[in-house]
Design an enzyme around this catalytic site. Sequence first.
Site, PDB file in Angstrom:
ATOM      1  N   HIS A 171     116.102 -46.262 -16.144  1.00  0.00           N
ATOM      2  CA  HIS A 171     116.846 -45.105 -16.672  1.00  0.00           C
ATOM      3  C   HIS A 171     117.097 -45.294 -18.168  1.00  0.00           C
ATOM      4  CE1 HIS A 171     117.485 -42.763 -13.032  1.00  0.00           C
ATOM      5  NE2 HIS A 171     117.790 -43.873 -12.385  1.00  0.00           N
ATOM      6  N   THR A 187     125.092 -34.804 -13.321  1.00  0.00           N
ATOM      7  CA  THR A 187     125.173 -33.464 -13.903  1.00  0.00           C
ATOM      8  C   THR A 187     123.819 -32.805 -14.188  1.00  0.00           C
ATOM      9  OG1 THR A 187     125.434 -34.489 -16.077  1.00  0.00           O
ATOM     10  CG2 THR A 187     127.454 -33.867 -14.910  1.00  0.00           C
ATOM     11  N   ASP A 229     121.346 -42.683 -20.005  1.00  0.00           N
ATOM     12  CA  ASP A 229     120.338 -42.445 -18.966  1.00  0.00           C
ATOM     13  C   ASP A 229     119.082 -41.916 -19.637  1.00  0.00           C
ATOM     14  OD1 ASP A 229     119.072 -41.834 -16.385  1.00  0.00           O
ATOM     15  OD2 ASP A 229     121.091 -41.977 -15.570  1.00  0.00           O
ATOM     16  N   GLU A 250     117.090 -47.743  -9.275  1.00  0.00           N
ATOM     17  CA  GLU A 250     115.862 -46.956  -9.392  1.00  0.00           C
ATOM     18  C   GLU A 250     114.926 -47.453 -10.509  1.00  0.00           C
ATOM     19  OE1 GLU A 250     117.424 -42.732  -7.620  1.00  0.00           O
ATOM     20  OE2 GLU A 250     117.722 -43.025  -9.765  1.00  0.00           O
TER      21      GLU A 250
HETATM   22  C1  ACM Z   1     122.046 -43.252  -8.279  1.00  0.00           C
HETATM   23  O1  ACM Z   1     122.439 -42.201  -7.735  1.00  0.00           O
HETATM   24  N1  ACM Z   1     120.813 -43.345  -8.731  1.00  0.00           N
HETATM   25  C2  ACM Z   1     122.925 -44.407  -8.418  1.00  0.00           C
END
Ligand code: ACM
Length: 647
Positions: free
Chosen positions: A270, A479, A198, A337
């Site tokens: 991400h 997290t 990420d 996103e």
């Molecule tokens: C997510 O919570 N962005 C999959």
Amino acid sequence: MLKLISILVIVIVLAFGISAQTSAINIVPRPKSIKPLNGTFEFNFKTKIVANDEGSRKLAGYLNDYLLKFHGFKIEYVGNPPKNLKNAIVFERLSAQGNTPSEEDYSLYVTKDTIKIGARGDAGMFYGLQSFLQLLPAKIEKGKAKIPAVEILDQPRFKYRGMHLDVSRHFMPVEFVKKYIDLLSQYKFNQFHWHLTDDQGWRIEIKKYPKLTEIGSKRKESQFGPYTTTFRGDGIPIEGFYTQEQIKEVVAFAKSRHINVIPEIELPGHASAALAAYPELGKGCKENYDYKVQQTWGIFKEVFCPTDATFKFLEDVLTETISLFPDSPYIHIGGDEVLKDFWKESAFVQDLMKRENLKDEHEVQSYFIRRMEKFINSKGKKIIGWDEILEGGLAPNATVMSWRGEKGGIQAAKAKHDVIMTPTDYMYFDYGQGDPKFEPLNIGGFVSLEKVYSYNPIPKELNAEEGKYILGAQANIWTEYLKTPERVEYMMLPRMLALSEVNWSPQEAKNFDDFKSRLPNQFTRLDAQKVNYRIPAPDGLQNILLADTDKAKIELTSPMPTAKIFYTLDGSEPTEKSAEYTKPFEVTLAANQTKELKTVVMTAAGRKSVIFGATILRRPYLEPVKISDQDKLVRFSYYKKSFTSVS
Ligand code: ACM
């Protein structure tokens, strides 16, 4: 009359007899069918295990490891059943003929003489063993335990029963990942979704691209405190990644517990950590850009540029990844996103759109995912993506993880695509579980144990045929605010137990009160494993609005019979030195008065809950309830106060 009384007595005796027996059967997730029988099996260190095939012998080893760890002894196992079979646990391999149990079905018969665990597949045998272990007391006293006779016939409702863990925002050590998987397996989950990359960290070693972990796994610090738009660092460096050897170790461990591990490699968004390591992957979309491993949370514009160089890189990364997860049918490619700003500004992307006949940037995203899917399919694997992969057109064989509610899942199921339900309102275990004033800092929201329990993964919008595309549900643990394994455990449990029942138990057999009555037994087992589960609030604690009376009756029940409740009424923090709740009491209020009832639960194992508060108001009440500044900072909706009116 005498006859009536004697019938009544018999009925009462029977009812008590049965309830005394069934009360010891506290299995979570609740099995499909439980029939209490008469009598008990006495388990002791002379009990033998009968296991005569390789899968069963492995389970015998698992059982003995468990007994040694939690009860301090092992038992003997024999290959063939002795003639006069008594005091034995027997693993029985059922044939595929007859009414054909699936790989995961099992039966568990406890009688006076034997415990028989029957299954066709190794997974079913493992689940039968888990149910048996839950019939054992958490501590076997003096090497003996009485197990109630029972017939259990069980099978899961859904074939995908998942939990996710984000190790990018905060790295979690291998030992904890194994503990997490072990907990999943005890409650008959079969999928672990490992969110490995990420913006805030790349956590999987890729030999061809060492900078992914040399650079991408490190950040100087994180956001301090709750999310605000202005960054304030906490000064704590974060780093860590899993070597390929460690990944193999985790995958093998999970396999021994019948859990499949699904790796997630996030693309095309991400991706800040990967871009910080290899900025050329953004070339063509953004030139001379200072990519960095992100220190704060949210959604970023940094994105992979859909160039041949990027696809080559991603194919290399996925080739290594796939080789580390040989048994997983799925690779998760993220897809959520994705901000399209850099693509919009890019001449390269605009050219690509013309060339490939893509009408907008959503279709660029779809083009990106389809290309990756083709590659992953060519390696014999299927892709899973978050529900944004529907935008711009779904890749032909994709499974959709529906997280922004159920809409995406419904759309995908209607289009005959497999779906995993993970809507934020029910399945986001990073969301709060109580009043944010007292909860450890979290991302906000409110997903209570009851809410999780109430979830039905098949939306009513789907007909029976479409409903078959719902593979099951999964909860996600992001997290950002969970820096340690202990905090993950706190968010995970007991909500994960509720989810285990959502995925496993028949919908018509679900009952929240019954589920709650089975929790104390699970808490004792979790205590033995040193798991930092969230101790639930006392039952009966509620905000009270007094209308035509000046007295509020406080009647509480401890979430565990052996736990104590302490309370204050003067606003101070309750401790074990405060008044102990022993029986219902009344609180008297003057007109317009407000009192805060604050409680804390102390378990027999010495653990202390967070504070659980309730407001008691007496009308006429002049001011609205104040929301503290802390509450205002919390993203999303906040824990809602509702009042029970008493007149
Ligand atoms: C997510 O919570 N962005 C999959």
